[in-house]
Design a protein around this motif. Structure first.
Motif, mmCIF file in Angstrom:
data_model
loop_
_atom_site.group_PDB
_atom_site.id
_atom_site.type_symbol
_atom_site.label_atom_id
_atom_site.label_comp_id
_atom_site.label_asym_id
_atom_site.label_seq_id
_atom_site.Cartn_x
_atom_site.Cartn_y
_atom_site.Cartn_z
ATOM 1 N N ALA A 192 0.822 -1.213 0.000
ATOM 2 C CA ALA A 192 0.000 0.000 0.000
ATOM 3 C C ALA A 192 0.853 1.258 0.000
ATOM 4 C CB ALA A 192 -0.932 -0.001 1.214
ATOM 5 N N ALA A 193 2.056 1.175 0.564
ATOM 6 C CA ALA A 193 2.927 2.352 0.662
ATOM 7 C C ALA A 193 3.442 2.807 -0.691
ATOM 8 C CB ALA A 193 4.095 2.053 1.580
ATOM 9 N N LEU A 194 3.338 1.945 -1.711
ATOM 10 C CA LEU A 194 3.868 2.268 -3.033
ATOM 11 C C LEU A 194 2.789 2.646 -4.032
ATOM 12 C CD1 LEU A 194 6.528 -0.576 -3.405
ATOM 13 C CD2 LEU A 194 6.744 1.653 -2.289
ATOM 14 N N ASP A 195 1.565 2.749 -3.584
ATOM 15 C CA ASP A 195 0.451 3.023 -4.487
ATOM 16 C C ASP A 195 0.616 4.382 -5.168
ATOM 17 O OD1 ASP A 195 -2.359 2.153 -5.383
ATOM 18 O OD2 ASP A 195 -2.693 4.200 -4.671
ATOM 19 N N GLY A 196 0.300 4.398 -6.469
ATOM 20 C CA GLY A 196 0.474 5.617 -7.256
ATOM 21 C C GLY A 196 -0.725 6.530 -7.290
ATOM 22 N N GLY A 197 -1.798 6.197 -6.556
ATOM 23 C CA GLY A 197 -2.974 7.053 -6.531
ATOM 24 C C GLY A 197 -3.974 6.693 -7.607
ATOM 25 N N LYS A 198 -5.015 7.498 -7.680
ATOM 26 C CA LYS A 198 -6.113 7.222 -8.608
ATOM 27 C C LYS A 198 -6.048 8.040 -9.893
ATOM 28 C CE LYS A 198 -9.297 6.063 -4.817
ATOM 29 N NZ LYS A 198 -9.120 4.609 -5.016
ATOM 30 N N THR A 199 -5.205 9.066 -9.928
ATOM 31 C CA THR A 199 -5.118 9.946 -11.091
ATOM 32 C C THR A 199 -3.666 10.306 -11.364
ATOM 33 O OG1 THR A 199 -5.255 11.996 -9.804
ATOM 34 C CG2 THR A 199 -7.353 10.980 -10.472
ATOM 35 N N PRO A 200 -3.365 10.766 -12.585
ATOM 36 C CA PRO A 200 -2.011 11.254 -12.848
ATOM 37 C C PRO A 200 -1.616 12.406 -11.928
ATOM 38 C CG PRO A 200 -3.157 10.864 -14.913
ATOM 39 C CD PRO A 200 -4.183 10.706 -13.821
ATOM 40 N N GLU A 201 -2.604 13.198 -11.496
ATOM 41 C CA GLU A 201 -2.303 14.290 -10.560
ATOM 42 C C GLU A 201 -1.805 13.744 -9.231
ATOM 43 O OE1 GLU A 201 -5.048 15.787 -13.668
ATOM 44 O OE2 GLU A 201 -5.099 14.034 -12.345
ATOM 45 N N ASP A 202 -2.432 12.655 -8.765
ATOM 46 C CA ASP A 202 -1.964 12.006 -7.536
ATOM 47 C C ASP A 202 -0.515 11.550 -7.698
ATOM 48 O OD1 ASP A 202 -4.472 12.304 -6.374
ATOM 49 O OD2 ASP A 202 -5.119 10.251 -6.843
ATOM 50 N N ALA A 203 -0.239 10.903 -8.799
ATOM 51 C CA ALA A 203 1.113 10.390 -9.042
ATOM 52 C C ALA A 203 2.127 11.527 -9.115
ATOM 53 C CB ALA A 203 1.134 9.578 -10.332
ATOM 54 N N ALA A 204 1.730 12.646 -9.727
ATOM 55 C CA ALA A 204 2.638 13.793 -9.832
ATOM 56 C C ALA A 204 2.949 14.382 -8.466
ATOM 57 C CB ALA A 204 2.037 14.853 -10.754
ATOM 58 N N ARG A 205 1.958 14.377 -7.566
ATOM 59 C CA ARG A 205 2.218 14.889 -6.206
ATOM 60 C C ARG A 205 3.237 14.013 -5.476
ATOM 61 N NH1 ARG A 205 -3.265 16.531 -6.509
ATOM 62 N NH2 ARG A 205 -4.034 14.475 -5.845
ATOM 63 N N ILE A 206 3.101 12.706 -5.626
ATOM 64 C CA ILE A 206 4.083 11.815 -5.004
ATOM 65 C C ILE A 206 5.461 12.047 -5.621
ATOM 66 C CG2 ILE A 206 4.739 9.400 -4.656
ATOM 67 C CD1 ILE A 206 1.714 8.720 -4.794
ATOM 68 N N PHE A 207 5.498 12.201 -6.915
ATOM 69 C CA PHE A 207 6.740 12.466 -7.650
ATOM 70 C C PHE A 207 7.451 13.681 -7.068
ATOM 71 C CE2 PHE A 207 9.325 13.791 -11.226
ATOM 72 C CZ PHE A 207 9.660 12.610 -11.889
ATOM 73 N N ASP A 208 6.705 14.770 -6.912
ATOM 74 C CA ASP A 208 7.294 15.994 -6.378
ATOM 75 C C ASP A 208 7.733 15.825 -4.928
ATOM 76 O OD1 ASP A 208 6.873 17.227 -8.807
ATOM 77 O OD2 ASP A 208 5.023 18.218 -8.196
ATOM 78 N N ASN A 209 6.937 15.130 -4.151
ATOM 79 C CA ASN A 209 7.285 14.926 -2.743
ATOM 80 C C ASN A 209 8.608 14.185 -2.593
ATOM 81 O OD1 ASN A 209 5.041 16.236 -1.688
ATOM 82 N ND2 ASN A 209 3.841 14.363 -1.461
ATOM 83 N N VAL A 210 8.827 13.185 -3.452
ATOM 84 C CA VAL A 210 10.080 12.435 -3.378
ATOM 85 C C VAL A 210 11.267 13.350 -3.666
ATOM 86 C CG1 VAL A 210 11.455 10.593 -4.421
ATOM 87 C CG2 VAL A 210 9.027 10.207 -3.929
ATOM 88 N N LEU A 211 11.188 14.119 -4.743
ATOM 89 C CA LEU A 211 12.321 14.959 -5.124
ATOM 90 C C LEU A 211 12.504 16.147 -4.184
ATOM 91 C CD1 LEU A 211 12.186 14.910 -9.035
ATOM 92 C CD2 LEU A 211 13.477 13.464 -7.461
ATOM 93 N N GLN A 212 11.440 16.551 -3.502
ATOM 94 C CA GLN A 212 11.547 17.607 -2.499
ATOM 95 C C GLN A 212 11.940 17.069 -1.130
ATOM 96 O OE1 GLN A 212 7.669 19.434 -2.676
ATOM 97 N NE2 GLN A 212 8.002 20.249 -4.739
ATOM 98 N N ASN A 213 12.205 15.772 -1.064
ATOM 99 C CA ASN A 213 12.572 15.086 0.182
ATOM 100 C C ASN A 213 11.480 15.223 1.242
ATOM 101 O OD1 ASN A 213 14.330 13.411 1.591
ATOM 102 N ND2 ASN A 213 15.401 15.128 2.567
ATOM 103 N N LYS A 214 10.230 15.196 0.775
ATOM 104 C CA LYS A 214 9.081 15.292 1.682
ATOM 105 C C LYS A 214 8.231 14.013 1.660
ATOM 106 C CE LYS A 214 8.547 20.323 1.062
ATOM 107 N NZ LYS A 214 7.638 21.394 0.538
ATOM 108 N N ALA A 215 8.687 13.009 0.935
ATOM 109 C CA ALA A 215 7.912 11.782 0.787
ATOM 110 C C ALA A 215 8.019 10.938 2.050
ATOM 111 C CB ALA A 215 8.422 10.994 -0.416
ATOM 112 N N THR A 216 7.209 9.902 2.104
ATOM 113 C CA THR A 216 7.337 8.941 3.191
ATOM 114 C C THR A 216 8.689 8.230 3.055
ATOM 115 O OG1 THR A 216 6.380 7.077 1.969
ATOM 116 C CG2 THR A 216 4.838 8.554 3.147
#
Length: 331
Positions: free
Chosen positions: A255-279
């Motif tokens: 569940a921790a690797l789920d990409g979300g329900k929309t491309p917008e969800d996936a883009a938010r995770i993408f940004d969080n990782v590169l901003q060092n704000k991800a889980t």
């Protein structure tokens, strides 16, 4: 096509030339969507053979739009997709982390066919405009260490079958072909596969080509190093099994690797990782995939050194700066 379909339905196989011909005809629009769907479905019921794979690949490479980035000797980091886990964009994130660490990357990608967000979806979410302009691609890899090649721009067959693949929403042999038809034919590849049978097939292909490669597979069915289970890595030196704990990572839940329900969800995770704000789970999965890509480029480095380089690329902001420069140049 009708005769070929009857043969395939009777569990016969195509030879190399027949496979090449079918893909060429497909690209030229000689088959309708129903015929393409029926053809694709055959390979859900049985595995692709080496001769079929080689023939399909030859057709796509013969028809590709020429582009050259060989002087940069870049790596491509890609998964076959089709693992039915709908992860966030781990391979694409790993590309930016590797580029942020100072290595050249030429990512070949497409829209998601079996997941919410493929590499091209997340690129578009960031305003990236796809190009086949060789000069712009060279400038991108020169100035940002990263070039992105949107697959349908470089091969008509991939564009022709895209609506059928999206409508079917199941994996097909095009998932298998995608990593093999990067138009620049990079000499460095890190490839994630959804099962070990596929790993053996790619291993055979790569052995014929004098390339540096790492093929990765998580034993619970992910086409990347997921840290949800033990995983196998196959390279020129053979194959090795790893556990997350062996590399000082905690196991993560699916569940921790789920990409979300929309491309917008996936883009938010993408940004969080590169901003060092991800889980921590999201960050660690990207780090370990980027680390094995770095190891593919620099096999003399220890895995610990590669992991440190990947972590530093995120934590120093280098990967994020790479993304920002890439967007500015490609939007």
């Amino acid at each position: 096509m009708k005769e070929l379909l009857y043969r395939l339905f009777e569990h016969q196989y195509l030879d190399r030339e027949e496979a090449r011909m079918v893909l060429t005809n497909m690209a030229e629009g000689r088959y309708n969507d129903a015929q393409i769907a029926a053809f694709v479905t055959v390979y859900l019921m049985r595995s692709i053979t080496v001769d079929e794979l080689i023939g399909f690949r030859e057709a796509l490479l013969q028809m590709r739009v020429p582009v050259s980035l060989s002087e940069y000797n870049p790596i491509d980091i890609v998964g076959t997709g089709g693992d039915n886990h709908n992860t966030f964009n781990i391979s694409t994130l790993s590309c930016f982390v590797v580029a942020g660490a100072g290595y050249k990357v030429a990512k070949h990608g497409n829209y998601g066919a079996t997941s919410v967000s493929g590499a091209s979806n997340v690129m578009e979410q960031h305003g990236v405009k796809f190009t086949r302009d060789n000069d712009l691609l060279r400038r991108s890899i020169e100035e940002t260490n990263m070039a992105y090649l949107h697959a349908p721009f470089f091969n008509l067959a991939l564009k022709t079958v895209a609506p059928v693949r999206k409508a079917l929403q199941v994996r097909s042999f095009f998932n298998v072909l995608g990593p093999l038809v990067n138009p620049i034919q990079p000499k460095r590849n890190m490839l994630g596969v959804f099962n070990l049978k596929m790993a053996r097939l790619y291993y055979y292909m790569y052995q014929q080509e004098n390339v540096d490669f790492s093929i990765v597979h998580s034993l619970d069915g992910y086409d990347e190093i997921s840290l949800t289970s033990d995983f196998k890595v196959i390279d020129k030196n053979g194959e090795k099994m790893y556990t997350p704990e062996l590399l000082h990572f905690e196991r993560v839940s699916q569940a921790a690797l789920d990409g979300g329900k929309t491309p917008e969800d996936a883009a938010r995770i993408f940004d969080n990782v590169l901003q060092n704000k991800a889980t921590l789970a999201q960050k660690n999965v990207v780090v370990i995939n980027a680390a094995f890509a770095i190891r593919t480029i620099n096999p003399e480095l220890s895995l610990e050194e590669c992991i440190d380089q990947a972590k530093n690329s995120i934590e120093s902001g280098a990967a994020l700066n790479t993304l920002k420069k890439f967007i500015a140049l490609n939007s």
